[in-house]
Design an enzyme around this catalytic site. Structure first.
Site, PDB file in Angstrom:
ATOM      1  N   LYS A  52     -24.813  -5.728 -51.608  1.00 16.80           N
ATOM      2  CA  LYS A  52     -24.721  -6.636 -50.459  1.00 16.80           C
ATOM      3  C   LYS A  52     -23.273  -6.882 -50.035  1.00 16.80           C
ATOM      4  O   LYS A  52     -23.009  -7.290 -48.910  1.00 16.80           O
ATOM      5  CB  LYS A  52     -25.379  -7.972 -50.798  1.00 16.80           C
ATOM      6  CG  LYS A  52     -26.849  -7.848 -51.132  1.00 16.80           C
ATOM      7  CD  LYS A  52     -27.737  -8.381 -50.035  1.00 16.80           C
ATOM      8  CE  LYS A  52     -29.196  -8.132 -50.372  1.00 16.80           C
ATOM      9  NZ  LYS A  52     -30.114  -8.569 -49.343  1.00 16.80           N
ATOM     10  N   SER A  77     -30.271 -17.737 -50.877  1.00 16.61           N
ATOM     11  CA  SER A  77     -30.097 -18.234 -52.244  1.00 16.61           C
ATOM     12  C   SER A  77     -29.864 -17.064 -53.180  1.00 16.61           C
ATOM     13  O   SER A  77     -29.788 -17.219 -54.385  1.00 16.61           O
ATOM     14  CB  SER A  77     -31.330 -19.025 -52.681  1.00 16.61           C
ATOM     15  OG  SER A  77     -32.476 -18.218 -52.565  1.00 16.61           O
ATOM     16  N   ALA A 207     -45.435  -7.581 -52.640  1.00 19.65           N
ATOM     17  CA  ALA A 207     -44.667  -7.920 -51.425  1.00 19.65           C
ATOM     18  C   ALA A 207     -44.540  -6.640 -50.612  1.00 19.65           C
ATOM     19  O   ALA A 207     -43.462  -6.133 -50.377  1.00 19.65           O
ATOM     20  CB  ALA A 207     -43.293  -8.481 -51.787  1.00 19.65           C
TER      21      ALA A 207
END
Lengths: 313, 313
Positions: A52, A77, A207
């Site tokens: 990231k 978060s 997911a």
């Protein structure tokens, strides 16, 4: 519609001085087990411990000087909160991070450690977005979305560029799919750097919004996301989905037990610390052995920020 | 009395094709914490997961063809059992491994996986030595001691040679001290490769036989060895102690809590899996900050074979 070759390479050159050129590791034992040749691009060794960093750096560097003076803001978060904080600090920009009140203290400390300015909010998406909006209004900071932002996508793709420059003959690169930034960026990299390399996604059954989105042709969401791969619970967005739809031929879904087994294999055999989200890619390769058999397969190890007191094995 | 420069370099060239040239990792965060420059030589990424592979390879390669035909034998329940098994397999030699009956099944499986032929014995040193003697008599196999064997010592030193070739300006190399093979080999490497680099030992207070041996000038033993650093419970021997006595100026002792803290720092900050024994070196550096301050310090990360179900944090 999709970013150009020039934009992809410009991001690579822009990001390069601000990130580690992470190593590519191999393992005879895992090759034997998978019956293929695996090349692990170790973004767990990246600054702040995850890929990231790349997208955050690229997004900030693309701001005007006036925008930089006002700082950046995001709500997260997870790893992007740390990534934006550290990237901003290294570039000399303020980073405002909206985090839910109930986020683990260890994550808040990490963000603070990298110089991020935390605003706590209720944990609903609505409350987090409202807090970020308020910060934008008050400070003039620019909002940077963790995955659905073209500059973030281009930044995340630079890990795959480094991998393909080192191993230009890869047949596949497998990445986990969360918000879609990493896979979209990686797919662009493969599209422009290789004639044959295809990018394959991997995500938990729990997911599987990206898998369903590819089936239906529109962005699907997760009603629940009871997966250990906490980085992969988010949905795709309108900036990355068109790229994924055009360039990613397949997303492989894996069970939770497969993720945990793959994670343990990586820790035990490769002696590296990886997040559950990182193990999803190896889990997919082991599940679909005939598909990958005797190929050269790159794997993006997305990150290594994991709570050692709470390992699943 | 101590091996010559020629012998040290000959071992390096002999071992080289049979081992990984392991990476040297650095960490800004650990450098900041230690207020020095640390260079971690990652033998946890070595074949079978520890530096012991190097000594095993060198010892086997130095055998005559007749000796090779009869195989090798050792008694060990730790990394040397796996190292001798894999080294023997890769060179095409039989390896007989005496292991205590009560050794963990996971360790027996690892030895079997590398092709070692296991003989179980009672767990006393006497019983293990008797079993190894019997195998020597029956098979003509050559006994290879895990640490008190000159060829093993020379092999273990090749990690420090690789480190010094990459970073010739190191002031110190810190290694853990167990049976003494690694530190003796490393000290020889530094002695012949560098004018200024000194090798410093580190060991638990709970098994401080090497520290006491340097004080008294003769080989001391441990009455108890209640340390988490299970690789460091053994004593020095008459082949490695003279080298250590001559070339190692200091051994630093550390508490169990310091070992665990250092281990957690390495896992969390560097994202690599290391054994408790490996963390003893960093623990020593953090304890003696003023000594190492602003120096360039190599650290031998000795291995990464650890039971993930039984981490101390």
């Amino acid at each position: 519609m999709i970013p150009s070759k020039e934009e992809v390479f410009a991001a690579y050159n822009r990001v390069r001085p601000f990130v580690h050129q992470t190593p590519v590791l191999t393992s005879h034992l895992l090759n034997a087990l998978a019956e293929t040749e695996l090349y692990f691009k170790c973004e767990n060794f990246q600054k702040m411990g995850a890929f990231k960093m790349r997208g955050a750096v690229n997004a900030i560097l693309q701001l005007s000087e006036a925008q930089k003076n006002n700082g950046v803001v995001t709500h997260s978060s997870g790893n992007f909160a740390q990534a934006l904080s550290l990237a901003a600090k290294n570039i000399g920009v303020k980073a405002y991070i909206v985090m839910p009140k109930n986020a683990p203290q260890i994550k808040k400390n990490a963000v603070k450690g990298y110089g991020g300015i935390i605003t706590e909010s209720q944990s609903t998406l609505k409350a987090r977005e409202a807090a970020a909006d308020r910060i934008q209004t008050e400070t003039g900071a620019t909002f940077i979305h963790p995955s659905n932002n073209t500059e973030v996508i281009l930044g995340q793709g630079t890990a795959a560029i480094e991998l393909l420059k080192k191993h230009p003959d890869l047949n596949y690169i497998v990445t986990p799919v969360g918000g879609g930034g990493l896979i979209a960026g990686s797919a662009l990299a493969a599209h422009y750097l290789s004639k044959k390399c295809q990018v394959i996604g991997s995500e938990p059954f729990e997911a599987d919004d990206a898998w369903r989105s590819l089936q239906s042709g529109k962005i699907e969401t997760n009603q629940t996301a009871n997966t250990i791969a906490d980085g992969l619970r988010t949905n795709l967005g309108d900036k990355n989905f068109p790229i994924i739809k055009k360039l990613v031929p397949e997303i492989i879904r894996v069970e939770e037990t497969e993720i945990i087994q793959a994670m343990q294999l990586i820790w035990e055999r490769m002696k590296i610390a990886v997040e559950p989200s990182s193990a999803v890619a190896l889990a997919a390769i082991l599940q679909k052995k005939p598909f990958f058999e005797n190929k050269k397969v790159g794997v993006i190890i997305s990150g290594g920020n994991v709570d050692l007191k709470n390992l699943p094995f």
